[in-house]
Design an enzyme around this catalytic site. Structure first.
Site, PDB file in Angstrom:
ATOM      1  N   HIS A 114       4.512  -9.954   2.731  1.00  0.00           N
ATOM      2  CA  HIS A 114       4.244  -9.026   1.461  1.00  0.00           C
ATOM      3  C   HIS A 114       5.365  -9.218   0.407  1.00  0.00           C
ATOM      4  O   HIS A 114       6.256  -9.825   0.604  1.00  0.00           O
ATOM      5  CB  HIS A 114       4.092  -7.808   1.887  1.00  0.00           C
ATOM      6  CG  HIS A 114       2.769  -7.365   2.615  1.00  0.00           C
ATOM      7  ND1 HIS A 114       2.633  -7.286   3.775  1.00  0.00           N
ATOM      8  CD2 HIS A 114       1.695  -6.853   2.099  1.00  0.00           C
ATOM      9  CE1 HIS A 114       1.432  -7.029   4.302  1.00  0.00           C
ATOM     10  NE2 HIS A 114       0.750  -6.473   2.994  1.00  0.00           N
ATOM     11  N   LYS A 137       7.681  -4.013  -1.032  1.00  0.00           N
ATOM     12  CA  LYS A 137       7.094  -3.343   0.238  1.00  0.00           C
ATOM     13  C   LYS A 137       8.404  -2.896   1.100  1.00  0.00           C
ATOM     14  O   LYS A 137       9.158  -3.690   1.640  1.00  0.00           O
ATOM     15  CB  LYS A 137       6.254  -4.231   1.026  1.00  0.00           C
ATOM     16  CG  LYS A 137       5.592  -3.371   2.068  1.00  0.00           C
ATOM     17  CD  LYS A 137       4.423  -4.127   2.599  1.00  0.00           C
ATOM     18  CE  LYS A 137       3.425  -3.253   3.598  1.00  0.00           C
ATOM     19  NZ  LYS A 137       3.005  -2.109   3.195  1.00  0.00           N
TER      20      LYS A 137
END
Length: 238
Positions: free
Chosen positions: A136, A140
């Site tokens: 990601h 995040k």
């Protein structure tokens, strides 16, 4: 349908665009600098609030929305361990409504169904070890991702030789999940079954956040007509 947005980052803005394109009305937008608007008439007029914020804020946002009589759709992750029991009680016993999913992408819903089916098959072939990897964007905060945990739970339900998931493990009884954070990657999830003879790999690679945003609006449309604790498996019957 009247929609309130809780969280107005990249996801919130994309959800707004898609909701408007589908004929819905955005009646309230709440971000970190206007928390008092939870008490506003505009927020209370919403049929559903769509919430994408941080793990530490999500549960409090649910409570504020429910106090205003507003149903919630949420894609926030990282709160379940601490507040999961309280949320289940609120929805199952106290009449509140939350549609929660670690990932609202239609593609991920299909990928999750394939993941469970493949795990059921691979339970018969112990020569294959299974592991996972998720990638990601650098913003995040939680890891492994909520989607990775959901996928891992689907594997654990169907493979007897794995007892739990864990990060940074070499224990053969544990399902290893590795996480990578780089650039602005929307989300890549990979499941690998490796043996001495070959490797079987399935991957979902999101091109953008658009699929997540569309799924969240579809979930809001579903939630407007349903009650209780809801999730993707209620909306999509695979």
């Amino acid at each position: 349908m009247k929609i309130a947005l809780i969280g107005y980052g990249k996801m919130g803005k994309m959800i707004e665009q898609i909701a408007l394109s589908r004929g819905h009305e955005i009646v309230s937008i709440i971000d970190i600098d206007n928390q008092q608007d939870f008490d506003s008439e505009a927020f209370r007029s919403a049929d559903v609030a769509i919430e994408f914020t941080a793990p530490q804020a999500a549960y409090g946002n649910y409570l504020k929305a429910w106090a205003a009589g507003v149903k919630v759709v949420s894609g926030s992750t990282g709160w379940m361990k601490e507040h999961g029991d309280a949320v289940r009680k609120a929805c199952n016993e106290d009449g509140k409504t939350l549609f929660w999913a670690s990932n609202f992408s239609i593609g991920v819903a299909i990928f999750s169904a394939v993941n469970k089916y493949l795990a059921k098959i691979m339970n018969q072939f112990p020569q294959y070890d299974v592991e996972m990897e998720e990638t990601h964007h650098v913003h995040k905060l939680d890891h492994p991702s909520g989607t990775a945990i959901t996928l891992a739970e689907g594997i654990l339900e169907n493979i007897d030789r794995k007892e739990a998931w864990a990060e940074d493990t070499t224990d053969p009884k544990l399902l290893r999940i590795d996480h990578i954070r780089r650039g602005e990657v929307p989300g890549i999830h990979t499941v690998r079954y490796d043996s001495e003879a070959d490797i079987i790999t399935i991957t979902h690679d999101a091109h953008s956040r658009q699929g997540f945003a569309l799924g969240a609006v579809l979930a809001a449309e579903y939630t407007n007509e349903h009650n209780g604790l809801l999730t993707i498996s209620d909306m999509f019957k695979f």
